[in-house]
Write a protein that holds these residues in place. Structure first.
Motif, PDB file in Angstrom:
ATOM      1  N   LYS A  74       0.789  -1.241   0.000  1.00  0.00           N
ATOM      2  CA  LYS A  74       0.000   0.000   0.000  1.00  0.00           C
ATOM      3  C   LYS A  74       0.813   1.278   0.000  1.00  0.00           C
ATOM      4  O   LYS A  74       1.887   1.350   0.599  1.00  0.00           O
ATOM      5  CB  LYS A  74      -0.899   0.060   1.246  1.00  0.00           C
ATOM      6  CG  LYS A  74      -1.868  -1.081   1.417  1.00  0.00           C
ATOM      7  CD  LYS A  74      -2.921  -1.101   0.352  1.00  0.00           C
ATOM      8  CE  LYS A  74      -3.932  -2.211   0.615  1.00  0.00           C
ATOM      9  NZ  LYS A  74      -4.722  -2.490  -0.604  1.00  0.00           N
ATOM     10  N   TYR A  75       0.210   2.280  -0.600  1.00  0.00           N
ATOM     11  CA  TYR A  75       0.609   3.688  -0.473  1.00  0.00           C
ATOM     12  C   TYR A  75      -0.253   4.264   0.642  1.00  0.00           C
ATOM     13  O   TYR A  75      -1.479   4.246   0.547  1.00  0.00           O
ATOM     14  CB  TYR A  75       0.341   4.362  -1.816  1.00  0.00           C
ATOM     15  CG  TYR A  75      -0.004   5.838  -1.811  1.00  0.00           C
ATOM     16  CD1 TYR A  75       0.821   6.774  -1.186  1.00  0.00           C
ATOM     17  CD2 TYR A  75      -1.138   6.299  -2.483  1.00  0.00           C
ATOM     18  CE1 TYR A  75       0.502   8.132  -1.224  1.00  0.00           C
ATOM     19  CE2 TYR A  75      -1.455   7.646  -2.533  1.00  0.00           C
ATOM     20  CZ  TYR A  75      -0.633   8.561  -1.900  1.00  0.00           C
ATOM     21  OH  TYR A  75      -0.942   9.888  -1.952  1.00  0.00           O
ATOM     22  N   TRP A  76       0.357   4.725   1.711  1.00  0.00           N
ATOM     23  CA  TRP A  76      -0.440   5.293   2.815  1.00  0.00           C
ATOM     24  C   TRP A  76       0.412   6.333   3.530  1.00  0.00           C
ATOM     25  O   TRP A  76       1.090   6.032   4.515  1.00  0.00           O
ATOM     26  CB  TRP A  76      -0.931   4.195   3.752  1.00  0.00           C
ATOM     27  CG  TRP A  76      -2.060   4.622   4.650  1.00  0.00           C
ATOM     28  CD1 TRP A  76      -2.048   4.672   6.025  1.00  0.00           C
ATOM     29  CD2 TRP A  76      -3.372   5.054   4.259  1.00  0.00           C
ATOM     30  NE1 TRP A  76      -3.259   5.129   6.496  1.00  0.00           N
ATOM     31  CE2 TRP A  76      -4.089   5.361   5.432  1.00  0.00           C
ATOM     32  CE3 TRP A  76      -4.011   5.230   3.016  1.00  0.00           C
ATOM     33  CZ2 TRP A  76      -5.416   5.829   5.408  1.00  0.00           C
ATOM     34  CZ3 TRP A  76      -5.313   5.688   2.996  1.00  0.00           C
ATOM     35  CH2 TRP A  76      -6.006   5.976   4.178  1.00  0.00           C
TER      36      TRP A  76
ATOM     37  N   GLY B 249      -3.398  14.174  -9.606  1.00  0.00           N
ATOM     38  CA  GLY B 249      -4.838  14.100  -9.335  1.00  0.00           C
ATOM     39  C   GLY B 249      -5.129  13.200  -8.144  1.00  0.00           C
ATOM     40  O   GLY B 249      -5.905  13.534  -7.253  1.00  0.00           O
ATOM     41  N   SER B 250      -4.488  12.048  -8.129  1.00  0.00           N
ATOM     42  CA  SER B 250      -4.679  11.063  -7.061  1.00  0.00           C
ATOM     43  C   SER B 250      -3.438  10.188  -7.094  1.00  0.00           C
ATOM     44  O   SER B 250      -3.046   9.719  -8.174  1.00  0.00           O
ATOM     45  CB  SER B 250      -5.924  10.243  -7.374  1.00  0.00           C
ATOM     46  OG  SER B 250      -6.081   9.186  -6.467  1.00  0.00           O
ATOM     47  N   GLY B 251      -2.811   9.973  -5.940  1.00  0.00           N
ATOM     48  CA  GLY B 251      -1.550   9.232  -5.926  1.00  0.00           C
ATOM     49  C   GLY B 251      -1.660   7.910  -6.664  1.00  0.00           C
ATOM     50  O   GLY B 251      -0.859   7.600  -7.550  1.00  0.00           O
ATOM     51  N   SER B 252      -2.696   7.148  -6.326  1.00  0.00           N
ATOM     52  CA  SER B 252      -2.820   5.813  -6.901  1.00  0.00           C
ATOM     53  C   SER B 252      -3.080   5.850  -8.411  1.00  0.00           C
ATOM     54  O   SER B 252      -2.895   4.841  -9.098  1.00  0.00           O
ATOM     55  CB  SER B 252      -3.929   5.036  -6.196  1.00  0.00           C
ATOM     56  OG  SER B 252      -5.132   5.773  -6.216  1.00  0.00           O
ATOM     57  N   ALA B 253      -3.484   7.004  -8.950  1.00  0.00           N
ATOM     58  CA  ALA B 253      -3.682   7.141 -10.402  1.00  0.00           C
ATOM     59  C   ALA B 253      -2.364   7.005 -11.151  1.00  0.00           C
ATOM     60  O   ALA B 253      -2.350   6.622 -12.328  1.00  0.00           O
ATOM     61  CB  ALA B 253      -4.340   8.478 -10.726  1.00  0.00           C
ATOM     62  N   ALA B 254      -1.255   7.300 -10.468  1.00  0.00           N
ATOM     63  CA  ALA B 254       0.065   7.123 -11.102  1.00  0.00           C
ATOM     64  C   ALA B 254       0.225   5.691 -11.594  1.00  0.00           C
ATOM     65  O   ALA B 254       0.851   5.435 -12.620  1.00  0.00           O
ATOM     66  CB  ALA B 254       1.173   7.465 -10.111  1.00  0.00           C
ATOM     67  N   ARG B 255      -0.377   4.728 -10.845  1.00  0.00           N
ATOM     68  CA  ARG B 255      -0.237   3.310 -11.195  1.00  0.00           C
ATOM     69  C   ARG B 255      -1.220   2.883 -12.274  1.00  0.00           C
ATOM     70  O   ARG B 255      -0.953   1.932 -13.021  1.00  0.00           O
ATOM     71  CB  ARG B 255      -0.428   2.442  -9.938  1.00  0.00           C
ATOM     72  CG  ARG B 255       0.596   2.731  -8.817  1.00  0.00           C
ATOM     73  CD  ARG B 255       0.423   1.749  -7.656  1.00  0.00           C
ATOM     74  NE  ARG B 255      -0.944   1.711  -7.204  1.00  0.00           N
ATOM     75  CZ  ARG B 255      -1.372   2.014  -5.967  1.00  0.00           C
ATOM     76  NH1 ARG B 255      -0.497   2.364  -5.028  1.00  0.00           N
ATOM     77  NH2 ARG B 255      -2.638   1.950  -5.658  1.00  0.00           N
ATOM     78  N   SER B 256      -2.391   3.524 -12.359  1.00  0.00           N
ATOM     79  CA  SER B 256      -3.416   3.092 -13.329  1.00  0.00           C
ATOM     80  C   SER B 256      -3.069   3.458 -14.764  1.00  0.00           C
ATOM     81  O   SER B 256      -3.760   3.048 -15.689  1.00  0.00           O
ATOM     82  CB  SER B 256      -4.782   3.694 -12.967  1.00  0.00           C
ATOM     83  OG  SER B 256      -5.487   2.828 -12.101  1.00  0.00           O
TER      84      SER B 256
ATOM     85  N   SER C  46     -11.838  10.565   3.618  1.00  0.00           N
ATOM     86  CA  SER C  46     -11.126  10.432   2.341  1.00  0.00           C
ATOM     87  C   SER C  46      -9.738   9.855   2.595  1.00  0.00           C
ATOM     88  O   SER C  46      -9.207   9.952   3.711  1.00  0.00           O
ATOM     89  CB  SER C  46     -10.988  11.805   1.689  1.00  0.00           C
ATOM     90  OG  SER C  46     -10.095  12.601   2.447  1.00  0.00           O
ATOM     91  N   SER C  47      -9.138   9.303   1.541  1.00  0.00           N
ATOM     92  CA  SER C  47      -7.794   8.758   1.754  1.00  0.00           C
ATOM     93  C   SER C  47      -6.823   9.889   2.094  1.00  0.00           C
ATOM     94  O   SER C  47      -5.906   9.689   2.900  1.00  0.00           O
ATOM     95  CB  SER C  47      -7.319   7.910   0.574  1.00  0.00           C
ATOM     96  OG  SER C  47      -7.702   8.452  -0.628  1.00  0.00           O
ATOM     97  N   ARG C  48      -7.034  11.087   1.529  1.00  0.00           N
ATOM     98  CA  ARG C  48      -6.144  12.213   1.865  1.00  0.00           C
ATOM     99  C   ARG C  48      -6.208  12.515   3.370  1.00  0.00           C
ATOM    100  O   ARG C  48      -5.176  12.598   4.042  1.00  0.00           O
ATOM    101  CB  ARG C  48      -6.554  13.455   1.050  1.00  0.00           C
ATOM    102  CG  ARG C  48      -5.796  14.718   1.422  1.00  0.00           C
ATOM    103  CD  ARG C  48      -6.054  15.840   0.428  1.00  0.00           C
ATOM    104  NE  ARG C  48      -5.460  15.548  -0.866  1.00  0.00           N
ATOM    105  CZ  ARG C  48      -4.218  15.918  -1.215  1.00  0.00           C
ATOM    106  NH1 ARG C  48      -3.460  16.577  -0.380  1.00  0.00           N
ATOM    107  NH2 ARG C  48      -3.743  15.618  -2.399  1.00  0.00           N
TER     108      ARG C  48
HETATM  109  O1  PMV Z   1      -4.796   7.601  -4.462  1.00  0.00           O
HETATM  110  P1  PMV Z   1      -5.472   7.903  -3.180  1.00  0.00           P
HETATM  111  O2  PMV Z   1      -5.095   9.251  -2.659  1.00  0.00           O
HETATM  112  O3  PMV Z   1      -6.941   7.706  -3.251  1.00  0.00           O
HETATM  113  O4  PMV Z   1      -4.921   6.854  -2.076  1.00  0.00           O
HETATM  114  C1  PMV Z   1      -5.040   5.466  -2.213  1.00  0.00           C
HETATM  115  C2  PMV Z   1      -4.835   4.801  -0.909  1.00  0.00           C
HETATM  116  C3  PMV Z   1      -5.093   3.319  -0.862  1.00  0.00           C
HETATM  117  O5  PMV Z   1      -6.015   2.928  -1.842  1.00  0.00           O
HETATM  118  C4  PMV Z   1      -5.665   2.954   0.491  1.00  0.00           C
HETATM  119  C5  PMV Z   1      -3.792   2.517  -1.022  1.00  0.00           C
HETATM  120  C6  PMV Z   1      -3.236   2.429  -2.415  1.00  0.00           C
HETATM  121  O6  PMV Z   1      -2.012   2.246  -2.515  1.00  0.00           O
HETATM  122  O7  PMV Z   1      -3.984   2.493  -3.396  1.00  0.00           O
END
Ligand code: PMV
Length: 326
Positions: A18-20, A138-145, A192-194
């Motif tokens: 996880k990213y947290w 936009g969203s950290g996890s979007a970097a991976r998508s 929110s995750s933020r």
């Molecule tokens: O991308 P965000 O800011 O919504 O954060 C994602 C956080 C988790 O989904 C809980 C972990 C992850 O790595 O996607």
């Protein structure tokens, strides 16, 4: 001269490590690296045109966007405009097959799709590393998508985030697995995750969380390379449980789980005790995502579906990266 409307599609992803926690909250730079699997079928399509006008016009799933969601999208369009050297307002229409705001990574798919469609519509042609860095804003996890299959988002060291990007860990056909998603609540998430990450960063277990990340990443990389489901599943459970443990120790405490979430955890452990290789992970919401082999997916889905409080079950195969579709 700006390009005409561009439409792109991106899939959600599930983090196995996880990213947290952020080292920079404006640039969305993470405190640790993370590893994910992009999922087929949980997609967002975004059409973007920089067509002038007095303000950005934003539509999400057939409704005008409002509130914090609209603000976040506008701020992201400002990042795209800054990169393209443009000040033109945009029309953005997104359509999602991921239920929004329930911890199924809809923001990851949405910002990856808007990053691709928006950058193209603004006349930019970004290679995957630069597109990943843009989507991250936009969203950290979007970097991976932005990418398909198993993906690692590197923490990076640079303050400007240019090295905090996603990289492929294996081609899409490297390893066919399934992720069975048990939806235990369709209510929007409370924190929110933020905000969750901000709270977690002040929790006493947070330093241990950050310190453990490198070992988890190394174990996950090796497991993916070797197609070792047990090794990958065990590190994914460990990473998820540690992430949620950090929140439990925060003040105020952070608990995303519902009763059915806990029932799913026990059901996965019972499946394992009975010989089915199944491993859970949980994000910033009450849903449970279970990693297993294709041959076991129906059994895992049936076991989760039978639990009280599980509203529905979805089964996802590995999915591809973001693509321009029109
Ligand atoms: O991308 P965000 O800011 O919504 O954060 C994602 C956080 C988790 O989904 C809980 C972990 C992850 O790595 O996607």
């Amino acid at each position: 001269m700006l390009a005409a409307e561009t439409t792109a599609r991106a899939n959600a992803n599930v983090a196995l490590v996880k990213y947290w926690g952020k080292r920079d909250a404006v640039l969305n730079l993470p405190s640790t690296g993370s590893i994910s699997l992009t999922l087929a079928g949980l997609a967002v399509e975004a059409a973007v045109a920089f067509d002038g006008g007095v303000s950005d016009r934003l539509e999400i799933d057939g409704e005008p966007a409002g509130g914090e969601e609209a603000e976040r999208l506008r701020r992201f369009l400002d990042v795209v405009r800054a990169e393209a050297g443009s000040s033109s307002r945009a029309r953005v229409v997104t359509r999602s097959t991921v239920p929004r705001g329930i911890g199924l990574a809809s923001s990851a798919a949405a910002f990856a799709a808007v990053a691709l469609a928006g950058s193209r519509a603004a006349g930019l042609r970004l290679e995957p590393p630069a597109l990943s860095a843009l989507a991250r804003r936009g969203s950290g996890s979007a970097a991976r998508s932005v990418l398909g299959g198993f993906v690692e988002w590197r923490r990076g060291e640079r303050p400007d985030g240019t090295d905090s990007i996603a990289e492929p860990l294996a081609p899409l056909d490297h390893w066919d697995v399934r992720v069975v998603v048990a939806v235990t609540s369709s209510a929007p998430k409370a924190v929110s995750s933020r905000d969750g990450m901000t709270r977690a960063a002040a929790a006493p277990f947070y330093p241990a969380w950050v310190e453990g990340a490198e070992a988890d990443l190394a174990a996950a990389r090796a497991a993916i390379r070797a197609r070792d489901l047990e090794a990958l599943g065990l590190v994914a459970e460990h990473s998820a449980l540690k992430m949620h443990a950090v929140g439990l120790a925060a003040r105020p405490a952070l608990l995303y789980w519902r009763g059915a979430t806990v029932e799913c955890v026990h059901a996965v452990w019972a499946l394992r005790a009975a010989g089915t290789a199944a491993f859970f992970t949980i994000d910033a919401g009450p849903q449970v995502k279970v990693l297993c082999l294709p041959a076991d997916a129906a059994r895992v889905a049936a076991a989760l579906h039978a639990l009280p409080g599980v509203e529905r079950v979805l089964t996802c195969a590995p999915g591809g990266g973001a693509q321009v579709i029109a």
